[in-house]
Design a protein around this motif. Structure first.
Motif, mmCIF file in Angstrom:
data_model
loop_
_atom_site.group_PDB
_atom_site.id
_atom_site.type_symbol
_atom_site.label_atom_id
_atom_site.label_comp_id
_atom_site.label_asym_id
_atom_site.label_seq_id
_atom_site.Cartn_x
_atom_site.Cartn_y
_atom_site.Cartn_z
ATOM 1 N N ALA A 56 -5.004 5.484 1.762
ATOM 2 C CA ALA A 56 -3.749 4.764 1.518
ATOM 3 C C ALA A 56 -3.123 4.348 2.837
ATOM 4 O O ALA A 56 -3.213 5.056 3.844
ATOM 5 N N VAL A 57 -2.478 3.179 2.840
ATOM 6 C CA VAL A 57 -1.783 2.694 4.031
ATOM 7 C C VAL A 57 -0.315 2.500 3.715
ATOM 8 O O VAL A 57 0.071 2.319 2.557
ATOM 9 N N ASP A 58 0.504 2.524 4.748
ATOM 10 C CA ASP A 58 1.947 2.346 4.591
ATOM 11 C C ASP A 58 2.387 0.911 4.816
ATOM 12 O O ASP A 58 3.525 0.565 4.501
ATOM 13 N N PHE A 59 1.502 0.096 5.365
ATOM 14 C CA PHE A 59 1.816 -1.307 5.617
ATOM 15 C C PHE A 59 0.781 -2.158 4.896
ATOM 16 O O PHE A 59 -0.419 -2.066 5.183
ATOM 17 N N ALA A 60 1.240 -2.974 3.951
ATOM 18 C CA ALA A 60 0.330 -3.793 3.160
ATOM 19 C C ALA A 60 -0.484 -4.710 4.065
ATOM 20 O O ALA A 60 0.061 -5.377 4.938
ATOM 21 N N GLY A 61 -1.794 -4.709 3.878
ATOM 22 C CA GLY A 61 -2.665 -5.555 4.676
ATOM 23 C C GLY A 61 -3.311 -4.851 5.841
ATOM 24 O O GLY A 61 -4.248 -5.383 6.447
ATOM 25 N N ALA A 62 -2.829 -3.660 6.184
ATOM 26 C CA ALA A 62 -3.450 -2.906 7.267
ATOM 27 C C ALA A 62 -4.801 -2.363 6.808
ATOM 28 O O ALA A 62 -4.999 -2.077 5.631
ATOM 29 N N ARG A 63 -5.723 -2.235 7.739
ATOM 30 C CA ARG A 63 -6.981 -1.555 7.427
ATOM 31 C C ARG A 63 -6.828 -0.095 7.818
ATOM 32 O O ARG A 63 -6.138 0.242 8.783
ATOM 33 N N TRP A 64 -7.478 0.779 7.055
ATOM 34 C CA TRP A 64 -7.386 2.201 7.319
ATOM 35 C C TRP A 64 -8.624 2.678 8.072
ATOM 36 O O TRP A 64 -9.751 2.455 7.625
ATOM 37 N N VAL A 65 -8.398 3.334 9.210
ATOM 38 C CA VAL A 65 -9.449 4.022 9.947
ATOM 39 C C VAL A 65 -8.842 5.360 10.366
ATOM 40 O O VAL A 65 -7.870 5.380 11.130
ATOM 41 N N ALA A 66 -9.393 6.450 9.884
ATOM 42 C CA ALA A 66 -8.779 7.752 10.119
ATOM 43 C C ALA A 66 -8.962 8.231 11.550
ATOM 44 O O ALA A 66 -10.062 8.183 12.105
ATOM 45 N N ALA A 67 -7.883 8.709 12.140
ATOM 46 C CA ALA A 67 -7.945 9.365 13.440
ATOM 47 C C ALA A 67 -8.488 10.779 13.271
ATOM 48 O O ALA A 67 -8.449 11.351 12.174
ATOM 49 N N SER A 68 -8.975 11.361 14.347
ATOM 50 C CA SER A 68 -9.425 12.750 14.303
ATOM 51 C C SER A 68 -8.266 13.668 13.938
ATOM 52 O O SER A 68 -7.123 13.482 14.386
ATOM 53 N N ASP A 69 -8.563 14.687 13.131
ATOM 54 C CA ASP A 69 -7.545 15.666 12.750
ATOM 55 C C ASP A 69 -6.935 16.367 13.954
ATOM 56 O O ASP A 69 -5.836 16.922 13.863
ATOM 57 N N ALA A 70 -7.647 16.364 15.081
ATOM 58 C CA ALA A 70 -7.148 17.041 16.277
ATOM 59 C C ALA A 70 -6.031 16.260 16.957
ATOM 60 O O ALA A 70 -5.358 16.802 17.844
ATOM 61 N N ASN A 71 -5.818 15.016 16.547
ATOM 62 C CA ASN A 71 -4.878 14.141 17.241
ATOM 63 C C ASN A 71 -3.571 13.925 16.477
ATOM 64 O O ASN A 71 -2.769 13.071 16.858
ATOM 65 N N TRP A 72 -3.371 14.690 15.428
ATOM 66 C CA TRP A 72 -2.141 14.619 14.643
ATOM 67 C C TRP A 72 -2.012 15.908 13.837
ATOM 68 O O TRP A 72 -2.947 16.702 13.779
ATOM 69 N N ARG A 73 -0.844 16.115 13.229
ATOM 70 C CA ARG A 73 -0.682 17.257 12.335
ATOM 71 C C ARG A 73 0.011 16.842 11.052
ATOM 72 O O ARG A 73 0.858 15.946 11.031
ATOM 73 N N GLY A 74 -0.380 17.509 9.977
ATOM 74 C CA GLY A 74 0.155 17.173 8.668
ATOM 75 C C GLY A 74 1.630 17.500 8.545
ATOM 76 O O GLY A 74 2.121 18.484 9.084
ATOM 77 N N ALA A 75 2.338 16.639 7.825
ATOM 78 C CA ALA A 75 3.763 16.845 7.578
ATOM 79 C C ALA A 75 4.116 16.154 6.267
ATOM 80 O O ALA A 75 3.236 15.688 5.537
ATOM 81 N N ASP A 76 5.381 16.094 5.957
ATOM 82 C CA ASP A 76 5.855 15.380 4.778
ATOM 83 C C ASP A 76 7.129 14.640 5.151
ATOM 84 O O ASP A 76 8.171 14.791 4.532
ATOM 85 N N ARG A 77 7.021 13.863 6.200
ATOM 86 C CA ARG A 77 8.185 13.117 6.670
ATOM 87 C C ARG A 77 8.583 12.063 5.635
ATOM 88 O O ARG A 77 7.719 11.510 4.950
ATOM 89 N N PRO A 78 9.838 11.756 5.484
ATOM 90 C CA PRO A 78 10.983 12.273 6.254
ATOM 91 C C PRO A 78 11.631 13.519 5.668
ATOM 92 O O PRO A 78 12.725 13.873 6.074
#
Length: 232
Positions: A56-78
């Motif tokens: 899923a993407v947050d901006f219509a028309g964007a392509r999704w390519v997942a970053a490594s899990d090591a480069n972000w952390r899960g949250a439930d913003r906002p």
């Protein structure tokens, strides 16, 4: 581009659990936490994962390519961390090289989005989650990071297509989270406290960009516009 190293977030799991356990204990003792606050915290307990839609993407028309899990952390913003800022970056390389870097677990940094010279947008981390892009834990937690393909010393890299696409993206982010469209809330990486980066550099036309963001926000708010939904 996001600085390598994310020591600010290195203790994220232990610190977060300690915070929740302590918070719930205090709530039990004082009954000070309201029911909606507890509802925001339940998912952060060990073993509880918030459901997501793969790709899923947050901006219509964007392509999704997942970053490594090591480069972000899960949250439930906002819900857990309020979003009140957009941070503008420049990749110091090609779009493909930035994608590869953000997929590399050893890089320890990534942004939510990359905008190409041709205006195409790649999303690599959900806005719900905390990307390691700003080199400052507080700013990571409260912002969305947008990389732009190119080099800070090459003004020709900042194309009309890039400015327009990035402005639409930023306008959408501001609309979703009620972020004021001004230079206190839309900033460059160089303006993040403690950073050693200079992007987006002296050739990034802030006056032009902010005007485009404002115009995109007006178009988005018009009755004929249809804001894109954010899928979990």
């Amino acid at each position: 581009m996001g600085a390598k190293g994310a020591s600010e977030d290195g203790d994220r799991r232990i610190g977060r659990r300690a915070l929740i356990v302590g918070g719930l204990a205090a709530a039990a003792g004082t009954a000070a936490l309201a029911r909606d606050e507890l509802a925001r915290l339940w998912w952060r307990l060990p073993g509880v994962d918030k459901p997501r839609t793969p790709g899923a993407v947050d901006f219509a028309g964007a392509r999704w390519v997942a970053a490594s899990d090591a480069n972000w952390r899960g949250a439930d913003r906002p819900d857990d961390f309020g979003i009140d800022m957009v941070v503008v970056h420049v990749t110091q390389g090609s779009l493909d090289s930035a994608v590869r870097a953000f997929q590399d677990p050893g890089h320890k940094a990534a942004a939510h989005y990359i905008v190409g010279k041709d205006g195409r947008i790649t999303q690599m981390i959900r806005e719900l989650d905390v990307a390691y892009h700003a080199g400052n834990r507080d700013y990571n937690e409260r912002s969305v990071g947008i990389e732009h393909e190119g080099f800070v010393d090459r003004p020709e890299d900042f194309t009309a297509e890039m400015y327009a696409a990035s402005a639409r993206l930023t306008a959408g982010i501001c609309a979703r989270y009620g972020i004021p469209v001004d230079r206190k809330h839309i900033i460059g990486h160089v303006e993040v406290p403690g950073t050693d980066h200079t992007d987006p550099g002296p050739h990034w036309d802030w006056d032009r960009y902010m005007e485009l963001v404002r115009r995109a926000g007006i178009v988005r708010a018009a009755p004929s516009g249809s804001p894109s939904p954010t899928a979990r």
